[in-house]
Design a protein around this motif. Structure first.
Motif, mmCIF file in Angstrom:
data_model
loop_
_atom_site.group_PDB
_atom_site.id
_atom_site.type_symbol
_atom_site.label_atom_id
_atom_site.label_comp_id
_atom_site.label_asym_id
_atom_site.label_seq_id
_atom_site.Cartn_x
_atom_site.Cartn_y
_atom_site.Cartn_z
ATOM 1 N N PHE A 1 0.874 -1.174 0.000
ATOM 2 C CA PHE A 1 0.000 0.000 0.000
ATOM 3 C C PHE A 1 0.914 1.227 0.000
ATOM 4 O O PHE A 1 1.559 1.532 1.015
ATOM 5 N N TYR A 2 0.976 1.899 -1.133
ATOM 6 C CA TYR A 2 1.884 3.046 -1.281
ATOM 7 C C TYR A 2 1.047 4.317 -1.178
ATOM 8 O O TYR A 2 0.313 4.680 -2.102
ATOM 9 N N ILE A 3 1.142 5.007 -0.038
ATOM 10 C CA ILE A 3 0.297 6.165 0.238
ATOM 11 C C ILE A 3 1.108 7.442 0.085
ATOM 12 O O ILE A 3 2.099 7.667 0.797
ATOM 13 N N GLU A 4 0.694 8.280 -0.850
ATOM 14 C CA GLU A 4 1.326 9.576 -1.104
ATOM 15 C C GLU A 4 0.518 10.641 -0.359
ATOM 16 O O GLU A 4 -0.520 11.083 -0.841
ATOM 17 N N ASP A 5 0.992 11.013 0.804
ATOM 18 C CA ASP A 5 0.236 11.919 1.667
ATOM 19 C C ASP A 5 0.675 13.359 1.413
ATOM 20 O O ASP A 5 1.744 13.786 1.859
ATOM 21 N N ASN A 6 -0.166 14.105 0.675
ATOM 22 C CA ASN A 6 0.155 15.510 0.429
ATOM 23 C C ASN A 6 -0.614 16.447 1.358
ATOM 24 O O ASN A 6 -0.573 17.663 1.182
ATOM 25 N N GLY A 7 -1.303 15.876 2.320
ATOM 26 C CA GLY A 7 -1.965 16.683 3.331
ATOM 27 C C GLY A 7 -3.354 17.160 2.972
ATOM 28 O O GLY A 7 -4.041 17.748 3.813
ATOM 29 N N PHE A 8 -3.785 16.879 1.730
ATOM 30 C CA PHE A 8 -5.100 17.351 1.306
ATOM 31 C C PHE A 8 -5.811 16.289 0.475
ATOM 32 O O PHE A 8 -5.197 15.639 -0.374
ATOM 33 N N GLY A 9 -7.121 16.136 0.728
ATOM 34 C CA GLY A 9 -7.997 15.385 -0.147
ATOM 35 C C GLY A 9 -8.806 16.425 -0.924
ATOM 36 O O GLY A 9 -9.770 16.978 -0.399
ATOM 37 N N ILE A 10 -8.376 16.737 -2.135
ATOM 38 C CA ILE A 10 -8.860 17.877 -2.917
ATOM 39 C C ILE A 10 -8.604 19.153 -2.090
ATOM 40 O O ILE A 10 -7.476 19.612 -2.023
ATOM 41 N N VAL B 1 4.466 14.071 0.741
ATOM 42 C CA VAL B 1 4.900 14.785 -0.464
ATOM 43 C C VAL B 1 4.111 16.080 -0.596
ATOM 44 O O VAL B 1 2.990 16.181 -0.091
ATOM 45 N N PRO B 2 4.654 17.075 -1.279
ATOM 46 C CA PRO B 2 3.886 18.294 -1.532
ATOM 47 C C PRO B 2 3.093 18.169 -2.829
ATOM 48 O O PRO B 2 3.583 17.593 -3.804
ATOM 49 N N ARG B 3 1.882 18.658 -2.825
ATOM 50 C CA ARG B 3 1.126 18.746 -4.077
ATOM 51 C C ARG B 3 1.331 20.165 -4.596
ATOM 52 O O ARG B 3 0.729 21.112 -4.113
ATOM 53 N N LEU B 4 2.192 20.300 -5.595
ATOM 54 C CA LEU B 4 2.654 21.623 -6.010
ATOM 55 C C LEU B 4 1.670 22.347 -6.917
ATOM 56 O O LEU B 4 1.858 23.539 -7.199
ATOM 57 N N GLN B 5 0.665 21.675 -7.400
ATOM 58 C CA GLN B 5 -0.398 22.313 -8.171
ATOM 59 C C GLN B 5 -1.723 21.977 -7.492
ATOM 60 O O GLN B 5 -1.753 21.296 -6.473
ATOM 61 N N PHE C 1 -6.399 20.808 -12.799
ATOM 62 C CA PHE C 1 -6.036 22.097 -13.391
ATOM 63 C C PHE C 1 -7.000 23.201 -13.000
ATOM 64 O O PHE C 1 -6.599 24.361 -12.836
ATOM 65 N N GLN C 2 -8.264 22.864 -12.841
ATOM 66 C CA GLN C 2 -9.271 23.876 -12.520
ATOM 67 C C GLN C 2 -9.172 24.366 -11.078
ATOM 68 O O GLN C 2 -9.778 25.374 -10.716
ATOM 69 N N ASP C 3 -8.405 23.679 -10.258
ATOM 70 C CA ASP C 3 -8.310 24.002 -8.839
ATOM 71 C C ASP C 3 -7.299 25.133 -8.627
ATOM 72 O O ASP C 3 -6.103 24.968 -8.884
ATOM 73 N N THR C 4 -7.758 26.257 -8.131
ATOM 74 C CA THR C 4 -6.883 27.415 -7.906
ATOM 75 C C THR C 4 -6.172 27.375 -6.554
ATOM 76 O O THR C 4 -5.350 28.249 -6.273
ATOM 77 N N SER D 1 -3.077 29.102 2.124
ATOM 78 C CA SER D 1 -2.473 30.414 2.320
ATOM 79 C C SER D 1 -1.219 30.544 1.458
ATOM 80 O O SER D 1 -0.636 29.545 1.013
ATOM 81 N N GLU D 2 -0.792 31.778 1.214
ATOM 82 C CA GLU D 2 0.417 32.009 0.427
ATOM 83 C C GLU D 2 1.627 31.390 1.099
ATOM 84 O O GLU D 2 2.520 30.845 0.427
ATOM 85 N N SER D 3 1.669 31.455 2.415
ATOM 86 C CA SER D 3 2.812 30.883 3.130
ATOM 87 C C SER D 3 2.850 29.363 3.003
ATOM 88 O O SER D 3 3.926 28.770 2.875
ATOM 89 N N LEU D 4 1.673 28.726 3.002
ATOM 90 C CA LEU D 4 1.630 27.272 2.845
ATOM 91 C C LEU D 4 2.094 26.873 1.448
ATOM 92 O O LEU D 4 2.879 25.918 1.298
#
Length: 396
Positions: free
Chosen positions: A201-210, A270-274, A278-281, A286-289
């Motif tokens: 089970f390879y879990i990529e945890d970027n801290g957000f679900g959408i 991991v960080p989700r850098l986008q 694509f539609q998600d702004t 926050s800017e700092s996050l």
């Protein structure tokens, strides 16, 4: 007397030496190339193909890509399989999917994963030369149970059929932290631990679900911490944005599953850098996050690890430019490819002769569409009866 800084520096040097030893120089160069290909594909889609409305669904893998590609390089058993999700393109590239095939899929063209039948972000890759990518569905959490099925099949072939070819092969399910809240994850986890299946089970945890933080769906926001009481489950976690830390952890997890001791859950942050898509702004961040996430971009860290230990700066730049050029060449070829055809849309729904030996479309039979037309007649029946009659008709 050594200072704290010198001790930390020595520890870092040891960590990097250990990481570099997990892959050959050629493999590290391949990893660097594939990560740059993944980045170039994301940038091409985001800056050109999506604005031009040639790609309708785009899921950037920036931030997830380095660890995924490193995982793909150790899936070397001919019966290994992965089942990923819409952000799994980097690992698909690492097991043999080409930039051209990936672009044709995104563009919905003939020659893509399903010849234009899906949104372009899911896949199938019955790989004759390495790890197979099981058909991926767009539904969150749907990847875990097929991966568990593959793992159970491997176990059955080895233990019941005495098939030595299945020995050491593993099944890998890739998912974000959001997918661990689904019934697919929990049912697969239950069967894999109960039967001690060869499954990772390879879990990529970027801290957000959408747009929802992990802590809003998982107690404490860490699924690995919560699963430490599970029997027959090895838990490994670490920083997936740091290649020096992630590479040995990936090897440790894969080696454990190959040993036959049961499943493993590897959680890499991991960080989700986008945005989610694509539609998600990302207006909910926050800017700092956002700045903190970009500071964790694993690509510069990969460069720091490999230059000058594996290559010099000129070689790194050459790898990057070659990858970009290959994606541009793939774009030119893809945009001249045929559009998806409407006539055979009903093909591959039912088998007209024998089932496929492997999933996916490559090398499969062309299944003819039915010539019968639906018509209303006779007594009305409920859905259960209708499904039974349909199955009897199609399978007779």
């Amino acid at each position: 007397m050594p200072t704290l800084r010198s001790i930390e520096s020595n520890q870092r040097e040891t960590l990097e030496r250990t990481a570099l030893s997990t892959r050959s120089a050629a493999e590290w160069k391949k990893i660097a190339h594939l990560v740059h290909v993944s980045r170039a594909l994301d940038e091409l889609e985001e800056t050109c193909l999506v604005p031009e409305k040639k790609v309708l669904y785009q899921f950037s893998a920036r931030g997830h890509d380095v660890a995924q590609v490193m995982l793909g390089t150790v899936l070397t058993h001919p019966h290994d399989a992965i089942c990923g999700y819409y952000r799994s393109r980097p690992i698909l590239l690492s097991i043999g999917v080409t930039a051209l095939e990936a672009l044709k899929s995104s563009l919905g063209l003939m020659g893509g994963y399903s010849n234009g039948r899906d949104i372009g972000a899911v896949s199938n890759f019955p790989n004759p030369n390495g790890a197979t990518a099981l058909p991926i569905c767009g539904g969150v959490g749907s990847q875990y149970t097929p991966a568990a099925g593959w793992a159970q099949a491997l176990q059955y072939r080895e233990r019941q059929l005495n098939d030595a070819a299945a020995s050491g092969a593993i099944s890998v399910a890739l998912g974000g932290d959001g997918s661990t809240a689904t019934n697919g994850f929990w049912s697969a986890l239950n069967i894999a631990t109960t039967l001690k299946l060869p499954m990772l089970f390879y879990i990529e945890d970027n801290g957000f679900g959408i747009s929802v933080r992990s802590s809003m769906q998982t107690p404490g926001g860490n699924i690995a911490e919560n699963l430490k009481s599970f029997r027959n489950l090895r838990i490994i976690e670490g920083d997936g944005a740091d290649p020096a830390e992630a590479a040995p952890l990936i090897n440790e997890a894969v080696d454990h599953v190959r040993s036959g001791e049961g499943p493993c859950l590897l959680r890499l942050t991991v960080p989700r850098l986008q945005g989610h898509s694509f539609q998600d702004t990302q207006s909910y961040k926050s800017e700092s996050l956002v700045a903190d996430e970009w500071a964790r971009d694993p690509l510069p860290r990969l460069e720091s690890l490999l230059v000058p230990a594996v290559m010099n700066e000129a070689e790194w730049a050459e790898i990057a430019s070659t990858a970009t050029a290959s994606v541009e060449a793939a774009r030119s070829e893809a945009e001249s490819a045929s559009q998806a055809e409407f006539e055979p849309l009903e093909n591959h729904v039912f088998s007209s002769s024998q089932p496929q030996r492997m999933g996916g479309l490559r090398g499969s039979h062309e299944f003819p569409s039915s010539t019968e037309s639906a018509h209303a007649s006779g007594q009305r029946i409920n859905m259960v009866s209708a499904i039974r009659r349909t199955l009897e008709h199609e399978l007779s």
